[in-house]
Design an enzyme around this catalytic site. Structure first.
Site, short mmCIF file in Angstrom:
data_model
loop_
_atom_site.label_atom_id
_atom_site.label_comp_id
_atom_site.label_asym_id
_atom_site.label_seq_id
_atom_site.Cartn_x
_atom_site.Cartn_y
_atom_site.Cartn_z
CG HIS A 243 -0.28 0.04 2.53
ND1 HIS A 243 0.20 1.20 3.10
CD2 HIS A 243 -0.01 -0.95 3.42
CE1 HIS A 243 0.74 0.93 4.27
NE2 HIS A 243 0.63 -0.38 4.50
CB CYS B 11 2.14 -3.31 5.24
SG CYS B 11 0.57 -3.90 5.88
#
Length: 142
Positions: free
Chosen positions: A97, A113
């Protein structure tokens, strides 16, 4: 004779139908944790972007994955509702992301992440949506 022509037509339809699936471009994102880079191959195009993966005390899971879901904008319930624009989730709560912490790209900084520059995250998100989950592979290695 009609039966032969019909069988030939069915064979040609199957042949073109199968080759049409072969035309679908595959999308492969290789994330190299040791170099903090993500190399994306989509058809003939190749992109290489700086990323941030897990900092000390956290992990970015290694392995080969398919996208599980996408979200144009997601907020992490686990980490103070942190914004996760253009998220591509690949294993549970782990996603690729965008991030506002662009100055930290190129070194470990996340909770696990894979963080990208917002422009690159938007581009990758669009590629995944276009290629489809079944034609996308995400590979995380050292």
């Amino acid at each position: 004779m009609k039966k032969t022509v019909l069988m030939a037509a069915v064979f040609v339809a199957m042949l073109f139908g199968a080759s049409g699936q072969g035309w679908a471009a595959s999308l492969v994102a290789n994330i190299d944790v040791s170099s903090q880079t993500m190399t994306v191959r989509y058809g003939a195009a190749v992109y290489r972007w700086s990323v941030s993966t897990a900092r000390k005390g956290y992990i970015t899971p290694r392995g080969s994955y398919r996208p599980q879901r996408t979200a144009r904008m997601w907020y992490s319930r686990k980490y103070d509702m942190s914004p996760m624009p253009h998220s591509v989730f690949f294993r549970g709560g782990y996603a690729i992301h965008g991030t506002g912490a662009v100055r930290q790209l190129g070194r470990p900084a996340s909770h696990g992440c894979v963080r990208l520059h917002p422009t690159n995250a938007a581009a990758f998100y669009a590629m995944v949506r276009q290629a489809g989950f079944g034609n996308t592979r995400i590979v995380v290695t050292n």
